[in-house]
Design a protein around this motif. Sequence first.
Motif, PDB file in Angstrom:
ATOM      1  N   ILE A 107       0.836  -1.207   0.000  1.00 61.88           N
ATOM      2  CA  ILE A 107       0.000   0.000   0.000  1.00 61.88           C
ATOM      3  C   ILE A 107       0.869   1.254   0.000  1.00 61.88           C
ATOM      4  CG2 ILE A 107      -1.647   1.368   1.339  1.00 61.88           C
ATOM      5  CD1 ILE A 107      -3.122  -1.126   2.016  1.00 61.88           C
ATOM      6  N   HIS A 110       2.219   2.765  -3.220  1.00 58.66           N
ATOM      7  CA  HIS A 110       1.242   3.249  -4.197  1.00 58.66           C
ATOM      8  C   HIS A 110       0.465   4.477  -3.711  1.00 58.66           C
ATOM      9  CE1 HIS A 110       2.122  -0.482  -6.272  1.00 58.66           C
ATOM     10  NE2 HIS A 110       1.805  -1.151  -5.182  1.00 58.66           N
ATOM     11  N   ILE A 143      -8.184  -2.817   5.900  1.00 56.09           N
ATOM     12  CA  ILE A 143      -7.763  -3.865   4.975  1.00 56.09           C
ATOM     13  C   ILE A 143      -7.456  -5.098   5.815  1.00 56.09           C
ATOM     14  CG2 ILE A 143      -6.098  -4.540   3.218  1.00 56.09           C
ATOM     15  CD1 ILE A 143      -7.938  -2.171   2.462  1.00 56.09           C
ATOM     16  N   LEU A 287      -7.484   0.151  -5.099  1.00 51.61           N
ATOM     17  CA  LEU A 287      -6.809  -1.084  -4.692  1.00 51.61           C
ATOM     18  C   LEU A 287      -7.292  -2.279  -5.516  1.00 51.61           C
ATOM     19  CD1 LEU A 287      -6.690  -0.794  -0.789  1.00 51.61           C
ATOM     20  CD2 LEU A 287      -4.933  -0.166  -2.459  1.00 51.61           C
ATOM     21  N   TYR A 291      -4.668  -4.573  -7.670  1.00 51.55           N
ATOM     22  CA  TYR A 291      -4.396  -5.980  -7.354  1.00 51.55           C
ATOM     23  C   TYR A 291      -5.115  -6.922  -8.324  1.00 51.55           C
ATOM     24  CZ  TYR A 291      -3.092  -3.698  -2.934  1.00 51.55           C
ATOM     25  OH  TYR A 291      -2.554  -2.872  -1.983  1.00 51.55           O
TER      26      TYR A 291
END
Length: 314
Positions: A107, A110, A143, A287, A291
Motif C-alpha cells: 500500500i 502506491h 484492509i 486497490l 491488485y
Amino acid sequence: MSNLTDMEIFARVVGAGSMSAAGREMNLSPAVVSKRIRRLEEKLGSRLLQRTTRQIAMTEAGQGFYERVIAILASVEEAESFVSRGSAKARGNLKVAVPTSFGRLHIAPHVGKFLTNNPDLSINLDLSDEFVDIVGEGYDLAIRIAELSDSSLVARRLAPVHRILCASPDYLERYGTPESIDDLLANHVTLAAANQDPWRLAGPNGIETVRTQSPVKTNSSEVVRECLLSGVGIALRSTWDIGPELREGKLQILLPEYRASKDVGLYAVYPSRQFLPAKVRVFIDFLAALYGSSPYWDAGLEDWLHRPRTAKAS
C-alpha cells in the motif's frame, strides 16, 4: 433535532480520545468543546461520555449514538461531495487500518499515485496487526487478510491470498525436504507467530490442522519471515510477502499439494452504510484495480498456483 455541528464535535472527541485533542483539530478551546458536549447530552437527556482526569470513555448510550452519528456524518459528506464536486470526486481525510507487512509492501508504495489522482484527499494509514474496531475507533475502512465470517460490516474482496509452505535452500540442505505432513511434524522445525498457530491446510484429503513447534516465540509475522529466510525452519507464508524470494530461489515451495484455505482473501472492510463516502469508494476501487484476481505479486507463480490438487497415488 440535535445540532449537526454538536454531533461532529462529539465524533471528533471520541476519535481523538480527549476534548483538548478534538479542540485542536477543530480550532476550538477545550472549554467550548466541553460546553457543546454538555449541551448535546442535555438535549438528548442522556450522558454520552464518562469523564476522568486522564481520559474519556463512552457510555452504552454514547456508543450507540456514536455509531449512528458517524453514519449520518458520512452521508452528509457524500451528499455534499455529490452536489459540489460530482460523485467521482473525493475530499477530506481517509483513515485506514492496514496489516503491518502488507501495508509496508503493497500500500505505501502506491500512496503517491493515489493522492496524485485524488488531490483533495489526505490519508491516515495506521499499520498494525491487531484487530481494530472500525466503528469504535473511527476508521473509514480496514484492509484485512482473513477468512471472513458473518459480520455487521460490509466487505469487498480485493484479491486472492495464496499461502504456501516454504523454506530456504540452506535449511533444506541441513535437514532435508519433508515428504509428508507427518514427516513435517516429526522431523522439522516449523515457524509461526503466536496468532498464526495452528495452520489450517487444504490438501488432497481436505482440511488438516497442523500445530507448529517453533523454537522462536514471537507476536511478529515479520520476525518469522526473517527467521525463515535465515534458515531457522519451515513457515506458511503468503505469496504477497515472499513472491520475490520464491522467484529468485531464496525460498523453495514444499509439499505443493498443501496450502492455506482458498477462502482466505484480501478484503476492504467498512461500516455498513446506505451511502458510501466517495473517499472510501475511490480508495477501494484503486486497490481493486491495482491488485485484481491475478495480483502482481503472484507473477511467475501462476502455473503452480492454478494447477489442480489431487490425491497422491498410493
